[in-house]
Design a protein around this motif. Structure first.
Motif, PDB file in Angstrom:
ATOM      1  N   SER A  55      -4.135  -5.454   5.542  1.00 19.51           N
ATOM      2  CA  SER A  55      -3.827  -4.087   5.638  1.00 19.51           C
ATOM      3  C   SER A  55      -4.598  -3.161   6.700  1.00 19.51           C
ATOM      4  CB  SER A  55      -3.509  -3.166   4.283  1.00 19.51           C
ATOM      5  OG  SER A  55      -2.696  -3.949   3.507  1.00 19.51           O
ATOM      6  N   GLN A  56      -5.630  -3.633   6.474  1.00 19.87           N
ATOM      7  CA  GLN A  56      -6.777  -2.681   7.399  1.00 19.87           C
ATOM      8  C   GLN A  56      -6.437  -3.186   8.901  1.00 19.87           C
ATOM      9  OE1 GLN A  56     -10.961  -3.278   6.441  1.00 19.87           O
ATOM     10  NE2 GLN A  56     -11.544  -2.379   8.309  1.00 19.87           N
ATOM     11  N   LEU A  57      -6.293  -4.513   9.072  1.00 17.83           N
ATOM     12  CA  LEU A  57      -5.999  -5.030  10.119  1.00 17.83           C
ATOM     13  C   LEU A  57      -4.538  -4.097  10.881  1.00 17.83           C
ATOM     14  CD1 LEU A  57      -6.581  -6.815  12.646  1.00 17.83           C
ATOM     15  CD2 LEU A  57      -5.362  -8.706  11.655  1.00 17.83           C
ATOM     16  N   ARG A  58      -3.544  -4.264  10.219  1.00 15.95           N
ATOM     17  CA  ARG A  58      -2.617  -3.624  10.585  1.00 15.95           C
ATOM     18  C   ARG A  58      -2.644  -1.957  11.022  1.00 15.95           C
ATOM     19  NH1 ARG A  58      -0.260  -6.035   6.068  1.00 15.95           N
ATOM     20  NH2 ARG A  58       0.884  -8.173   6.449  1.00 15.95           N
ATOM     21  N   GLN A  59      -3.566  -1.446  10.149  1.00  8.59           N
ATOM     22  CA  GLN A  59      -3.959   0.108  10.368  1.00  8.59           C
ATOM     23  C   GLN A  59      -4.607   0.089  11.850  1.00  8.59           C
ATOM     24  OE1 GLN A  59      -5.661   1.525   7.120  1.00  8.59           O
ATOM     25  NE2 GLN A  59      -3.960   1.293   5.752  1.00  8.59           N
ATOM     26  N   ASN A  60      -5.468  -0.712  11.986  1.00  9.03           N
ATOM     27  CA  ASN A  60      -6.345  -0.740  13.107  1.00  9.03           C
ATOM     28  C   ASN A  60      -5.666  -0.909  14.554  1.00  9.03           C
ATOM     29  OD1 ASN A  60      -8.569  -0.223  11.636  1.00  9.03           O
ATOM     30  ND2 ASN A  60      -9.527  -2.319  11.841  1.00  9.03           N
ATOM     31  N   LEU A  61      -4.706  -1.840  14.350  1.00  5.80           N
ATOM     32  CA  LEU A  61      -3.761  -2.094  15.452  1.00  5.80           C
ATOM     33  C   LEU A  61      -2.614  -0.957  15.607  1.00  5.80           C
ATOM     34  CD1 LEU A  61      -2.978  -5.810  14.797  1.00  5.80           C
ATOM     35  CD2 LEU A  61      -4.197  -4.824  16.787  1.00  5.80           C
ATOM     36  N   ALA A  62      -2.629   0.019  14.704  1.00 10.62           N
ATOM     37  CA  ALA A  62      -1.597   0.989  14.616  1.00 10.62           C
ATOM     38  C   ALA A  62      -0.268   0.527  14.969  1.00 10.62           C
ATOM     39  CB  ALA A  62      -2.067   2.104  15.868  1.00 10.62           C
ATOM     40  N   ILE A  63       0.217  -0.368  14.281  1.00 12.77           N
ATOM     41  CA  ILE A  63       1.457  -0.841  14.234  1.00 12.77           C
ATOM     42  C   ILE A  63       2.351  -0.005  13.489  1.00 12.77           C
ATOM     43  CG2 ILE A  63       2.712  -3.106  13.485  1.00 12.77           C
ATOM     44  CD1 ILE A  63       0.303  -4.617  14.047  1.00 12.77           C
ATOM     45  N   GLN A  64       3.500   0.396  14.085  1.00 11.40           N
ATOM     46  CA  GLN A  64       4.531   1.219  13.271  1.00 11.40           C
ATOM     47  C   GLN A  64       5.836   0.282  13.283  1.00 11.40           C
ATOM     48  OE1 GLN A  64       4.148   5.300  14.122  1.00 11.40           O
ATOM     49  NE2 GLN A  64       2.453   5.008  15.399  1.00 11.40           N
ATOM     50  N   LEU A  65       5.998  -0.834  13.077  1.00  9.32           N
ATOM     51  CA  LEU A  65       7.106  -1.462  13.172  1.00  9.32           C
ATOM     52  C   LEU A  65       8.196  -1.240  11.881  1.00  9.32           C
ATOM     53  CD1 LEU A  65       5.889  -5.076  14.541  1.00  9.32           C
ATOM     54  CD2 LEU A  65       6.897  -2.905  15.823  1.00  9.32           C
TER      55      LEU A  65
END
Length: 277
Positions: A267-277
């Motif tokens: 989840s942190q990795l997704r947040q850091n990538l700013a993925i808004q899919l």
């Protein structure tokens, strides 16, 4: 409402002598449009296409007209998929390419698969494919139009409860899934995390999201190693996840008879990538 453009014009037709059709002579990129009508990592997709074209021996660079078309398509189709295909065009004698190719550009729009959201929430299961990838360092890494190996992989129906195929090369090394790059996570002797991802020196696609994930992991202080990964490594790692530009990050809960828990930092990795899919 137009969803396909050929060389900037609304059309679904290319010449039957186009080298994309006759030889698969070209490249493609698959890009997500997020809910805000933006194309994440667009410059990286375009740079990879430019680099891939150079490796195939022709020049291509995104024009201002193409950039405008991409922006218009993204604005009209948020939360969709854009596919940009490049062909060396027509000409040449047999396999011999034309000296000064006129590149064909095809941009198309499609919906994002509905089950991708469920995969991100619940994770996926993999099974090893009986089809292996040939080793060809001249093509390894680029997303070329010759996808017959993937067609052969997907010919086989997935068993019940299995979401995708894990694919090895002809030496039995892990490469990717049929559609995404692979990351294996384990604890270090010092109690930190180590991320392994198969080196794409001989087979497979080096995805734009893979590149972004590697940079994000390093920014999180996690050691990342790109190396040849044997299949028996599956028994020695704690967590697995896959990545591509449409999926983002998806945890793997099982591969064959191996079972895994979701990685606590996904989840942190997704947040850091700013993925808004």
């Amino acid at each position: 409402m137009a969803t396909v453009w050929v060389n900037g014009q609304v059309s679904e037709q290319i010449s039957v002598s186009d080298r994309a059709f006759t030889y698969g002579d070209g490249l493609f990129a698959t890009m997500a449009v997020d809910a805000a009508a933006q194309i994440p990592f667009l410059s990286y997709h375009l740079q990879r296409l430019q680099d891939g074209a150079a490796r195939l021996g022709f020049h291509w660079q995104a024009s201002a007209a193409l950039m405008s078309l991409l922006a218009q398509a993204a604005s009209r189709f948020p939360a969709h998929c854009l596919k940009l295909q490049l062909s060396r065009g027509t000409g040449g004698r047999g396999y011999t390419p034309p000296v000064e190719p006129q590149v064909t550009e095809v941009l198309s729009v499609s919906t994002l698969p509905a089950h991708y959201s469920k995969w991100r929430q619940q994770g996926i299961t993999l099974q090893t494919s009986v089809v292996t990838l040939a080793k060809q360092p001249l093509l390894a890494g680029i997303k070329h139009l010759n996808r017959l190996e993937q067609v052969l992989i997907k010919r086989y129906p997935l068993p019940a409860g299995i979401d995708d195929w894990l694919v090895l090369d002809t030496d039995g090394k892990l490469v990717e899934t049929s559609m995404a790059n692979l990351f294996l996570i384990t604890k270090t002797a010092q109690g930190g995390w180590l991320a392994l991802t198969p080196a794409i020196n001989y087979a497979g696609v080096s995805g734009v999201m893979r590149q972004q994930v590697i940079m994000a992991l390093l920014a999180m202080g996690i050691d990342v190693q790109l190396q040849a990964v044997s299949r028996d490594c599956l028994s020695r790692v704690s967590h697995l996840f896959i990545s591509n530009s449409l999926l983002g990050i998806v945890d793997v809960t099982a591969v064959d008879h191996y079972r895994y828990q979701p990685w606590p930092l996904s989840s942190q990795l997704r947040q850091n990538l700013a993925i808004q899919l």
